[in-house]
Design an enzyme around this catalytic site. Structure first.
Site, PDB file in Angstrom:
ATOM      1  N   PRO A  54       0.796  -1.225   0.000  1.00 11.98           N
ATOM      2  CA  PRO A  54       0.000   0.000   0.000  1.00 11.98           C
ATOM      3  C   PRO A  54       0.830   1.276   0.000  1.00 11.98           C
ATOM      4  CG  PRO A  54      -0.192  -1.128   2.116  1.00 11.98           C
ATOM      5  CD  PRO A  54       0.547  -2.040   1.193  1.00 11.98           C
ATOM      6  N   ASN A  55       0.336   2.217  -0.772  1.00 12.59           N
ATOM      7  CA  ASN A  55       0.862   3.573  -0.889  1.00 12.59           C
ATOM      8  C   ASN A  55       2.165   3.686  -1.664  1.00 12.59           C
ATOM      9  OD1 ASN A  55      -1.318   4.751   0.607  1.00 12.59           O
ATOM     10  ND2 ASN A  55      -0.371   3.875   2.435  1.00 12.59           N
ATOM     11  N   ARG A  59       4.545  11.004  -2.169  1.00 14.88           N
ATOM     12  CA  ARG A  59       4.332  10.791  -0.739  1.00 14.88           C
ATOM     13  C   ARG A  59       5.648  10.942   0.028  1.00 14.88           C
ATOM     14  NH1 ARG A  59       4.162   5.184   2.175  1.00 14.88           N
ATOM     15  NH2 ARG A  59       3.538   5.837   4.252  1.00 14.88           N
ATOM     16  N   ASN A  73       7.931  -5.503  -0.525  1.00 10.62           N
ATOM     17  CA  ASN A  73       7.851  -4.371   0.384  1.00 10.62           C
ATOM     18  C   ASN A  73       6.382  -4.300   0.789  1.00 10.62           C
ATOM     19  OD1 ASN A  73       7.578  -1.910   1.665  1.00 10.62           O
ATOM     20  ND2 ASN A  73       9.005  -0.850   0.303  1.00 10.62           N
ATOM     21  N   ALA A 120       2.765  -0.665   4.934  1.00  9.55           N
ATOM     22  CA  ALA A 120       2.211  -0.663   6.296  1.00  9.55           C
ATOM     23  C   ALA A 120       1.778  -2.055   6.762  1.00  9.55           C
ATOM     24  CB  ALA A 120       1.046   0.313   6.385  1.00  9.55           C
ATOM     25  N   HIS A 169       3.693  -4.206   9.550  1.00  4.63           N
ATOM     26  CA  HIS A 169       3.613  -4.043  10.994  1.00  4.63           C
ATOM     27  C   HIS A 169       2.448  -4.766  11.648  1.00  4.63           C
ATOM     28  CE1 HIS A 169       6.550  -1.145   9.812  1.00  4.63           C
ATOM     29  NE2 HIS A 169       5.647  -0.502   9.101  1.00  4.63           N
ATOM     30  N   ASP A 201       1.555 -15.359   7.166  1.00  9.38           N
ATOM     31  CA  ASP A 201       1.157 -16.754   6.954  1.00  9.38           C
ATOM     32  C   ASP A 201       1.252 -17.146   5.479  1.00  9.38           C
ATOM     33  OD1 ASP A 201       0.698 -16.985   9.665  1.00  9.38           O
ATOM     34  OD2 ASP A 201      -1.500 -16.922   9.487  1.00  9.38           O
ATOM     35  N   ILE A 246      12.352   0.846   1.751  1.00 14.44           N
ATOM     36  CA  ILE A 246      13.135   1.953   1.212  1.00 14.44           C
ATOM     37  C   ILE A 246      13.802   2.728   2.340  1.00 14.44           C
ATOM     38  CG2 ILE A 246      12.972   4.141  -0.052  1.00 14.44           C
ATOM     39  CD1 ILE A 246      10.641   2.752  -1.661  1.00 14.44           C
ATOM     40  N   SER A 247      13.037   3.034   3.381  1.00 14.38           N
ATOM     41  CA  SER A 247      13.585   3.755   4.534  1.00 14.38           C
ATOM     42  C   SER A 247      14.089   2.752   5.569  1.00 14.38           C
ATOM     43  CB  SER A 247      12.515   4.650   5.154  1.00 14.38           C
ATOM     44  OG  SER A 247      11.495   3.871   5.734  1.00 14.38           O
ATOM     45  N   ARG A 302      12.635   4.953  12.476  1.00 15.34           N
ATOM     46  CA  ARG A 302      11.381   5.692  12.319  1.00 15.34           C
ATOM     47  C   ARG A 302      10.517   5.536  13.564  1.00 15.34           C
ATOM     48  NH1 ARG A 302       8.851   5.130   6.748  1.00 15.34           N
ATOM     49  NH2 ARG A 302       7.787   6.981   7.528  1.00 15.34           N
ATOM     50  N   ARG A 343       6.651   1.464  13.463  1.00 13.08           N
ATOM     51  CA  ARG A 343       7.237   0.996  12.198  1.00 13.08           C
ATOM     52  C   ARG A 343       8.457   0.097  12.411  1.00 13.08           C
ATOM     53  NH1 ARG A 343       4.866   3.942   8.015  1.00 13.08           N
ATOM     54  NH2 ARG A 343       4.212   6.034   8.598  1.00 13.08           N
TER      55      ARG A 343
END
Length: 142
Positions: A9-10, A17, A72, A75, A78, A85, A99-100, A105, A109
């Site tokens: 997501p995102n 962003r 990746n 979110a 977490h 699973d 990426i980060s 953070r 996260r």
């Protein structure tokens, strides 16, 4: 060798962003970077979804169609025990990338529930982390 890169997501908003965290390059830039790095070496495909179920379906498909997965989870990293699973349920090698540097953070996260089901996790190297992840799959032996 056939690898799928799954972005959660995102990540479709890369370049827009939080550029101070994720940079100014887009998801298309990331895909082109990876393609250029591995051209004529391996077959790399890409998938992005903002939906947990679609990512799970792609992981299930990866079990039969790909030799490795770089994911990746965004979110979902977490809190998605469903993705955890799904990764555990397939025989295909999976590397988690970010990426980060998630460990620098916000506290929420810093915990990954999905990494434990992967052969490893790479974070904090920007787009290069995806290159490291693919190379990890190519060079990993159990």
């Amino acid at each position: 060798m056939k690898i799928i890169v799954i972005n959660g997501p995102n990540l479709n908003l890369l370049g827009k962003r939080e550029p101070t965290v994720y940079g100014n390059n887009t998801l298309e830039d990331l895909e082109n970077y990876i393609k250029n790095e591995f051209k004529e070496k391996i077959d790399v495909e890409f998938f992005q979804s903002n939906y947990e179920g679609a990512i799970i379906d792609m992981l299930h498909r990866a079990n039969d169609e790909f030799d490795g997965v770089v994911i990746n989870p965004g979110a979902f990293t977490h809190y998605s025990y469903a993705i955890h699973d799904a990764i555990r349920s397939i025989k295909t090698k999976v590397v988690e990338v970010h990426i980060s540097n998630i460990h620098q953070r916000e506290e929420f996260r810093q915990k990954s529930v999905t990494a434990a089901s992967c052969i490893g996790q790479i974070s904090g190297f920007g787009f290069y982390g995806y290159i490291l992840g693919i190379n990890a799959i190519l060079n990993f032996s159990e």
